[in-house]
Motif scaffolding. Structure first.
Motif: not given
Length: 419
Positions: A392-406
């Motif tokens: 679940l922590l990994a999911a949060v990290l990747i979700g944050a990455g999606a925001v930064v990438a956009a």
């Protein structure tokens, strides 16, 4: 060079050269994949302290491996910019082959630990292979070419873990001997077949030690807002990925009672899905929708996949998340392709070394972080066990990455000008 500005086109794609580097990466991934299902169990057998103690040592092994790579990768990247990609790849393969022999013979945990340190020093072929691809492909074709290398990773993980699980069922040491044979065969293949991709006139004029250490290499990632933003995404991407490398084998055994062979077959399924996505979808989707949309979509799929894995109470629910995790792989090739356009041809090795250092820097924290979270979540003294928290922590990290990438690539959206 600005983010929206293209460098002069690289020479036309040399299909033979791409095929050669594809095979080199494939054999290396096979060698690494073979030991994945057995290394945690070998550590567990050597420590004799149960799953929680083994998880702690697996985390330590992963952290030290990443720390060594963090310091070694920029040096290897800078050396390949100065002297060419071929000699760096050859030395890497030779070093890995000899190191796997050492690990196969290791009679104690500390000698196995030494072998893992040497692996971190010599595992340069992946970094240099990416620079190789940047040498021989024009910018608009790089996402597809990086996807092809991703396909090699997928194929390697189809065969490697399944074979490693089978061989580990016979003897926990046997996979290391097979990995050694593959790495040494790769050295011979490269020595006689692999051509050089970086001609002398495009090489860096000198080897500069101040750019070859980690901090010097990471400065290159500040060359533009897009590269800096995607560097943050890369760090989050690698950090989240360590939940698989560090805890998956022990997590699957603890929660679903999967042994080494079952884990090997599951990892083969992961490789099949990932290889199919990388080889057959990345190029088509980036050509149709553009690199930015594919990048953000891939990160979104990864967020959902890890959330499902962390919440999956049964093995079959976990398996449902594997195709979604494969689609997470769509994000890697366009991310690398966008970054390679922002640096010169003589800096591609440094760029790939810096990217690898980001992954290694994440690895300094990731294995220990996820291993400790997993060990804490299943500790016998805890009344409530939550083994999926690490995922679940990994999911949060990747979700944050999606925001930064956009945000970092918003200049690539239609009707907008580059910064």
């Amino acid at each position: 060079m600005s983010d929206g500005e293209h460098m002069p086109l690289a020479p036309p794609v040399r299909r033979a050269a791409v095929a050669f580097i594809f095979i080199t990466v494939l054999i290396d991934i096979l060698a690494f994949g073979i030991i994945i299902p057995v290394l945690p169990h070998l550590i567990e057998a050597m420590t004799g302290g149960g799953v929680s103690n083994a998880a702690w040592w697996v985390g330590i092994f992963g952290t030290v491996f990443a720390a060594v790579q963090f310091f070694s990768s920029p040096i290897q990247g800078a050396l390949s910019d100065r002297f060419g990609r071929r000699p760096v790849i050859l030395l890497s393969n030779l070093g890995l082959g000899l190191d796997f022999v050492l690990m196969a013979l290791a009679p104690s945990l500390w000698l196995l630990f030494v072998g893992r340190i040497i692996s971190g020093m010599t595992a340069a072929s992946f970094t240099t292979a990416n620079a190789y691809i940047a040498d021989v492909t024009p910018p608009e074709k790089r996402a597809s070419a990086f996807g092809l290398l991703g396909g090699a990773f997928g194929i390697g993980f189809i065969i490697g873990p399944a074979l490693g699980g089978f061989l580990g069922g016979i003897d926990l040491r046997l996979p290391f001997w097979v990995a050694a044979g593959l790495a040494l065969a790769n050295f011979m293949y490269g020595f006689f077949i692999l051509p050089e991709s970086l001609p002398p006139e495009r090489r860096a004029p000198r080897f500069e030690p101040h750019t070859a250490h980690p901090l010097g290499a990471l400065r290159l990632l500040r060359c533009s807002p897009t590269v800096f933003g995607l560097a943050i995404v890369t760090f989050l991407f690698y950090l989240a990925h360590y939940v698989l490398q560090t805890t998956f084998v022990l997590y699957a055994d603890y929660r679903y009672h999967w042994g080494a062979q079952a884990v090997g077959f599951v990892l083969a399924l992961v490789g099949a899905c990932d290889g199919s996505v990388q080889a057959f979808l990345t190029g088509r989707l980036t050509g149709r929708f553009g690199e930015r949309k594919v990048l953000v979509a891939g990160l979104t799929f990864g967020t959902v996949a890890f959330a499902v894995m962390g919440l999956a109470a049964t093995g079959w629910v976990f398996l449902i998340a594997i195709p979604l995790m494969a689609l997470w792989g769509l994000s890697g090739p366009p991310m690398q392709s966008i970054m390679t356009r922002c640096v010169s041809p003589s800096e591609q090795g440094r760029l790939q070394g810096a990217i690898t250092s980001l992954g290694s820097f994440a690895g300094i924290f990731g294995p220990y972080l996820f291993a400790q979270i997993f060990a804490f979540s299943i500790a016998p003294e805890r009344e409530v066990h939550l083994p999926g928290v690490a995922f679940l922590l990994a999911a949060v990290l990747i979700g944050a990455g999606a925001v930064v990438a956009a945000r970092a690539t918003r200049w690539m959206a239609p009707a907008q000008d580059p910064p």
